[in-house]
Design a protein around this motif. Structure first.
Motif, PDB file in Angstrom:
ATOM      1  N   VAL A 107       0.914  -0.698   0.293  1.00 27.13           N
ATOM      2  CA  VAL A 107      -0.017   0.088  -0.124  1.00 27.13           C
ATOM      3  C   VAL A 107       1.037   1.113   0.206  1.00 27.13           C
ATOM      4  CG1 VAL A 107      -1.735   1.556   1.750  1.00 27.13           C
ATOM      5  CG2 VAL A 107      -1.879  -1.566   0.717  1.00 27.13           C
ATOM      6  N   ILE A 108       1.961   1.070   0.608  1.00 24.37           N
ATOM      7  CA  ILE A 108       2.579   2.182   1.036  1.00 24.37           C
ATOM      8  C   ILE A 108       3.032   3.006  -0.587  1.00 24.37           C
ATOM      9  CG2 ILE A 108       5.234   3.181   1.443  1.00 24.37           C
ATOM     10  CD1 ILE A 108       4.388   2.246   4.909  1.00 24.37           C
ATOM     11  N   ARG A 109       4.266   1.496  -1.469  1.00 31.24           N
ATOM     12  CA  ARG A 109       4.031   1.911  -2.153  1.00 31.24           C
ATOM     13  C   ARG A 109       3.865   1.908  -4.107  1.00 31.24           C
ATOM     14  NH1 ARG A 109       7.073  -3.825  -3.214  1.00 31.24           N
ATOM     15  NH2 ARG A 109       7.253  -4.107  -1.016  1.00 31.24           N
ATOM     16  N   MET A 110       2.143   2.200  -3.442  1.00 32.51           N
ATOM     17  CA  MET A 110       0.991   2.012  -4.171  1.00 32.51           C
ATOM     18  C   MET A 110       1.251   3.657  -4.493  1.00 32.51           C
ATOM     19  SD  MET A 110      -3.061   1.786  -3.832  1.00 32.51           S
ATOM     20  CE  MET A 110      -2.776   0.045  -3.351  1.00 32.51           C
ATOM     21  N   PRO A 111       0.842   4.218  -5.799  1.00 29.02           N
ATOM     22  CA  PRO A 111       1.008   5.308  -6.237  1.00 29.02           C
ATOM     23  C   PRO A 111      -0.490   5.808  -6.259  1.00 29.02           C
ATOM     24  CG  PRO A 111       1.161   4.013  -8.144  1.00 29.02           C
ATOM     25  CD  PRO A 111       1.378   2.923  -7.199  1.00 29.02           C
ATOM     26  N   LEU A 112      -0.915   6.558  -5.125  1.00 28.73           N
ATOM     27  CA  LEU A 112      -1.545   7.308  -5.522  1.00 28.73           C
ATOM     28  C   LEU A 112      -2.176   7.736  -6.702  1.00 28.73           C
ATOM     29  CD1 LEU A 112      -1.759   8.186  -1.272  1.00 28.73           C
ATOM     30  CD2 LEU A 112      -2.716   6.048  -2.451  1.00 28.73           C
ATOM     31  N   HIS A 113      -1.526   8.639  -6.942  1.00 30.07           N
ATOM     32  CA  HIS A 113      -1.704   9.620  -8.276  1.00 30.07           C
ATOM     33  C   HIS A 113      -2.467   8.834  -9.124  1.00 30.07           C
ATOM     34  CE1 HIS A 113       1.865   8.282  -9.360  1.00 30.07           C
ATOM     35  NE2 HIS A 113       1.403   8.213 -10.951  1.00 30.07           N
ATOM     36  N   VAL A 114      -1.877   7.740  -9.297  1.00 31.88           N
ATOM     37  CA  VAL A 114      -3.332   7.091 -10.289  1.00 31.88           C
ATOM     38  C   VAL A 114      -4.663   6.288 -10.592  1.00 31.88           C
ATOM     39  CG1 VAL A 114      -3.142   4.306 -11.292  1.00 31.88           C
ATOM     40  CG2 VAL A 114      -1.404   5.487 -10.803  1.00 31.88           C
ATOM     41  N   LEU A 115      -4.618   6.722  -8.141  1.00 29.92           N
ATOM     42  CA  LEU A 115      -6.019   6.258  -8.609  1.00 29.92           C
ATOM     43  C   LEU A 115      -7.295   7.905  -8.847  1.00 29.92           C
ATOM     44  CD1 LEU A 115      -6.544   5.334  -4.613  1.00 29.92           C
ATOM     45  CD2 LEU A 115      -6.157   4.006  -6.896  1.00 29.92           C
ATOM     46  N   ASN A 116      -8.460   7.378  -9.341  1.00 29.77           N
ATOM     47  CA  ASN A 116      -8.985   8.271  -9.884  1.00 29.77           C
ATOM     48  C   ASN A 116     -10.129   9.253  -8.768  1.00 29.77           C
ATOM     49  OD1 ASN A 116      -8.103   7.754 -12.265  1.00 29.77           O
ATOM     50  ND2 ASN A 116      -9.392   6.787 -12.943  1.00 29.77           N
TER      51      ASN A 116
END
Length: 149
Positions: A107-116
């Motif tokens: 979850v930490i490595r998940m790029p948040l900018h990809v989420l719409n």
């Protein structure tokens, strides 16, 4: 023939001679007849009592041994089950904590900018924010107790 003295009996004794001239005295004498008749079955009764006592004692010893064996076996099974339970429980907890760490790193490595959607971002941020507050509450309560002492 044996003279009654210790050590006078030969080792190769093979025959016993009975003086039959005194046999009639055994049946005619009332005192000897009383003794012979009164103690006729005592030997058999005594041996039966001894064998009965030995059988009872052997049965008691065997029942105690079986009971102790069952107790030892029960303890062995209990200890074995507890050891396996503790080992499995510890391994399961270690594996679960390891999986939690893997999920957190993911979850930490998940790029948040990809989420719409803003809802998804808020959900992830609230998860970590609530967890941080719980950690602070736990440490904060300990710190608050110390000044009161």
């Amino acid at each position: 023939m044996w003279t009654g003295k210790k050590g006078s009996q030969p080792d190769d004794f093979q025959m016993k001679a009975v003086n039959m001239s005194k046999a009639a005295l055994l049946t005619n004498d009332p005192k000897l007849n009383f003794i012979m008749q009164s103690f006729d079955g005592d030997l058999i009764l005594g041996l039966n009592l001894i064998t009965q006592a030995l059988k009872e004692e052997a049965a008691d010893i065997l029942s105690v041994a079986v009971m102790e064996n069952q107790i030892l076996y029960s303890i062995h099974v209990l200890v074995t089950v507890l050891c396996f339970y503790l080992v499995l429980f510890r391994n399961t907890m270690f594996s679960a904590l390891k999986e939690v760490d893997v999920a957190r790193k993911f979850v930490i490595r998940m790029p948040l900018h990809v989420l719409n959607h803003q809802n998804e971002i808020d959900l992830i941020m609230n998860y970590f924010h609530n967890e941080k507050e719980e950690d602070e509450d736990e440490h904060g309560e300990d710190d608050q107790d110390e000044p009161n002492k």
